[in-house]
Design a protein around this motif. Structure first.
Motif, mmCIF file in Angstrom:
data_model
loop_
_atom_site.group_PDB
_atom_site.id
_atom_site.type_symbol
_atom_site.label_atom_id
_atom_site.label_comp_id
_atom_site.label_asym_id
_atom_site.label_seq_id
_atom_site.Cartn_x
_atom_site.Cartn_y
_atom_site.Cartn_z
ATOM 1 N N SER A 254 -16.831 -0.482 3.470
ATOM 2 C CA SER A 254 -15.440 -0.958 3.165
ATOM 3 C C SER A 254 -15.097 -2.012 2.344
ATOM 4 O O SER A 254 -13.880 -2.352 1.239
ATOM 5 C CB SER A 254 -14.895 -1.442 4.468
ATOM 6 O OG SER A 254 -15.003 -0.556 5.716
ATOM 7 N N ALA A 255 -16.076 -3.015 1.695
ATOM 8 C CA ALA A 255 -15.651 -4.303 0.764
ATOM 9 C C ALA A 255 -15.685 -3.551 -0.255
ATOM 10 O O ALA A 255 -15.747 -4.531 -1.425
ATOM 11 C CB ALA A 255 -16.436 -5.279 0.801
ATOM 12 N N GLN A 256 -16.377 -2.296 -0.724
ATOM 13 C CA GLN A 256 -17.239 -1.832 -1.882
ATOM 14 C C GLN A 256 -15.660 -0.772 -2.574
ATOM 15 O O GLN A 256 -16.101 -0.471 -3.378
ATOM 16 C CB GLN A 256 -18.048 -0.917 -1.854
ATOM 17 C CG GLN A 256 -19.228 -2.463 -1.466
ATOM 18 C CD GLN A 256 -19.409 -3.519 -1.614
ATOM 19 O OE1 GLN A 256 -18.684 -3.802 -3.140
ATOM 20 N NE2 GLN A 256 -20.107 -4.799 -0.791
ATOM 21 N N VAL A 257 -15.006 -0.470 -1.273
ATOM 22 C CA VAL A 257 -14.628 1.210 -1.532
ATOM 23 C C VAL A 257 -12.610 0.393 -2.233
ATOM 24 O O VAL A 257 -12.164 -0.697 -1.713
ATOM 25 C CB VAL A 257 -14.248 1.933 -0.239
ATOM 26 C CG1 VAL A 257 -15.662 2.118 -0.117
ATOM 27 C CG2 VAL A 257 -13.686 1.614 1.123
ATOM 28 N N SER A 258 -12.109 1.670 -2.292
ATOM 29 C CA SER A 258 -10.142 1.268 -2.824
ATOM 30 C C SER A 258 -9.381 0.537 -1.208
ATOM 31 O O SER A 258 -8.494 0.347 -1.511
ATOM 32 C CB SER A 258 -10.110 2.076 -3.951
ATOM 33 O OG SER A 258 -10.418 2.662 -5.533
ATOM 34 N N GLY A 259 -10.668 1.399 -0.511
ATOM 35 C CA GLY A 259 -9.505 2.036 0.847
ATOM 36 C C GLY A 259 -10.379 3.209 1.347
ATOM 37 O O GLY A 259 -11.240 3.713 1.225
ATOM 38 N N THR A 260 -9.897 2.773 2.920
ATOM 39 C CA THR A 260 -10.519 3.764 4.586
ATOM 40 C C THR A 260 -9.544 4.034 4.975
ATOM 41 O O THR A 260 -8.392 3.831 5.278
ATOM 42 C CB THR A 260 -11.338 2.222 4.598
ATOM 43 O OG1 THR A 260 -12.264 2.096 4.200
ATOM 44 C CG2 THR A 260 -12.290 3.239 6.502
ATOM 45 N N VAL B 30 -22.093 1.712 -3.735
ATOM 46 C CA VAL B 30 -20.868 1.964 -4.491
ATOM 47 C C VAL B 30 -20.475 1.089 -4.994
ATOM 48 O O VAL B 30 -19.219 1.335 -6.307
ATOM 49 C CB VAL B 30 -19.619 1.943 -3.015
ATOM 50 C CG1 VAL B 30 -18.395 1.376 -3.254
ATOM 51 C CG2 VAL B 30 -20.102 3.797 -1.846
ATOM 52 N N ALA B 31 -20.825 0.085 -5.106
ATOM 53 C CA ALA B 31 -20.168 -1.562 -5.920
ATOM 54 C C ALA B 31 -20.875 -0.874 -7.379
ATOM 55 O O ALA B 31 -20.131 -1.548 -8.445
ATOM 56 C CB ALA B 31 -20.804 -2.466 -5.252
ATOM 57 N N ALA B 32 -21.709 -0.506 -7.558
ATOM 58 C CA ALA B 32 -22.748 0.035 -8.508
ATOM 59 C C ALA B 32 -22.141 0.955 -9.787
ATOM 60 O O ALA B 32 -22.122 0.980 -11.237
ATOM 61 C CB ALA B 32 -23.822 0.295 -8.254
ATOM 62 N N VAL B 33 -21.248 2.026 -8.911
ATOM 63 C CA VAL B 33 -20.812 3.021 -9.781
ATOM 64 C C VAL B 33 -19.255 2.408 -10.254
ATOM 65 O O VAL B 33 -18.213 1.577 -9.569
ATOM 66 C CB VAL B 33 -20.405 4.530 -8.993
ATOM 67 C CG1 VAL B 33 -22.432 4.317 -9.004
ATOM 68 C CG2 VAL B 33 -20.180 4.519 -8.360
ATOM 69 N N VAL C 92 -18.242 12.003 -11.899
ATOM 70 C CA VAL C 92 -16.972 11.610 -11.258
ATOM 71 C C VAL C 92 -15.352 11.220 -11.685
ATOM 72 O O VAL C 92 -15.560 9.837 -11.927
ATOM 73 C CB VAL C 92 -16.817 12.370 -9.758
ATOM 74 C CG1 VAL C 92 -17.729 13.913 -9.634
ATOM 75 C CG2 VAL C 92 -17.082 10.931 -9.733
ATOM 76 N N ASP C 93 -14.092 11.715 -11.748
ATOM 77 C CA ASP C 93 -12.929 10.788 -11.185
ATOM 78 C C ASP C 93 -12.490 10.022 -10.001
ATOM 79 O O ASP C 93 -12.176 9.214 -9.732
ATOM 80 C CB ASP C 93 -11.977 11.487 -11.251
ATOM 81 C CG ASP C 93 -12.126 12.593 -12.954
ATOM 82 O OD1 ASP C 93 -12.301 11.484 -13.892
ATOM 83 O OD2 ASP C 93 -12.096 13.616 -12.913
ATOM 84 N N GLY C 94 -13.141 10.449 -8.855
ATOM 85 C CA GLY C 94 -13.293 9.666 -7.533
ATOM 86 C C GLY C 94 -14.549 10.588 -6.511
ATOM 87 O O GLY C 94 -15.147 11.644 -6.890
ATOM 88 N N ILE C 95 -14.576 9.157 -5.730
ATOM 89 C CA ILE C 95 -15.783 9.893 -4.186
ATOM 90 C C ILE C 95 -14.989 9.995 -3.116
ATOM 91 O O ILE C 95 -14.403 8.499 -3.011
ATOM 92 C CB ILE C 95 -16.618 8.656 -4.342
ATOM 93 C CG1 ILE C 95 -17.534 9.241 -5.629
ATOM 94 C CG2 ILE C 95 -17.591 9.706 -2.868
ATOM 95 C CD1 ILE C 95 -18.865 8.297 -5.911
ATOM 96 N N VAL C 96 -14.819 10.909 -2.187
ATOM 97 C CA VAL C 96 -14.693 10.641 -0.978
ATOM 98 C C VAL C 96 -15.907 10.214 -0.382
ATOM 99 O O VAL C 96 -17.336 11.172 -0.190
ATOM 100 C CB VAL C 96 -13.808 11.625 -0.511
ATOM 101 C CG1 VAL C 96 -12.852 12.134 1.144
ATOM 102 C CG2 VAL C 96 -12.356 12.238 -1.543
ATOM 103 N N LEU C 97 -16.223 9.427 -0.060
ATOM 104 C CA LEU C 97 -17.267 9.026 1.091
ATOM 105 C C LEU C 97 -17.305 8.789 2.587
ATOM 106 O O LEU C 97 -16.552 7.946 3.229
ATOM 107 C CB LEU C 97 -17.891 7.964 0.955
ATOM 108 C CG LEU C 97 -19.356 7.234 0.880
ATOM 109 C CD1 LEU C 97 -21.029 8.114 0.907
ATOM 110 C CD2 LEU C 97 -19.744 6.336 0.127
ATOM 111 N N ASN C 98 -18.277 9.264 3.448
ATOM 112 C CA ASN C 98 -18.229 9.117 4.567
ATOM 113 C C ASN C 98 -20.075 9.310 5.246
ATOM 114 O O ASN C 98 -20.649 10.018 5.026
ATOM 115 C CB ASN C 98 -17.945 10.059 5.594
ATOM 116 C CG ASN C 98 -17.534 10.078 7.118
ATOM 117 O OD1 ASN C 98 -18.478 9.257 7.848
ATOM 118 N ND2 ASN C 98 -17.423 10.885 8.233
#
Ligand code: DQA
Length: 141
Positions: free
Chosen positions: A114-120, A86-89, A65-71
């Motif tokens: 949080s440290a692995q994502v674009s933002g929260t 998250v860091a692996a993909v 996919v082009d992006g993931i929204v993760l809760n």
């Protein structure tokens, strides 16, 4: 554009689970609204109560996919494995929390993601998912 929305444990009970914190709308109803709002986006939805299943899904979809929204729900605060997935993909990931995790119990302030994502986005209710999609969409334009 393809975006995957991924929810962790107990979010299948949204609407009936602690409605004073998480609201009265089911995620399925909200998702239908999201699909109507973003007809140009191929939105896929996955929910699991099981940590390893979430890791498997992130590993798979994160290359598609082009992006993931993760809760990640409660796994946010406990799961090094989900943070590592998250860091692996390559797909950019936005972490979303319905409630404001910083205004709640102390243990909710720690996120392994949080440290692995674009933002929260935290505390904006279900609207956080829509805002995350708008951000991921802006990366493609
Ligand atoms: C949550 C916040 C987490 O602390 C909690 O365990 C959840 C939901 C949220 O969306 O506000 O299950 O991620």
């Amino acid at each position: 554009m393809k975006i995957a929305v991924i929810n962790g444990p107990n979010l299948n009970l949204l609407g009936v689970r602690e409605p004073e914190i998480y609201g009265r709308e089911s995620f399925e109803d909200y998702l239908n609204g999201l699909k109507a709002r973003f007809p140009e986006i191929e939105l896929t939805y996955y929910q699991s109560n099981i940590e390893g299943e979430m890791v498997d899904y992130i590993q798979k979809t994160g290359f598609e996919v082009d992006g993931i929204v993760l809760n990640p729900a409660s796994y946010t605060h406990t799961s090094v494995a989900i943070g590592d997935a998250v860091a692996a993909v390559p797909a950019p990931v936005v972490e979303v929390h319905i409630s404001n995790v910083h205004a709640r119990e102390e243990f909710r302030k720690l996120s392994h993601v949080s440290a692995q994502v674009s933002g929260t986005i935290t505390g904006l209710g279900l609207k956080g998912y829509e805002l995350a999609i708008l951000y991921l969409q802006s990366l493609k334009k």
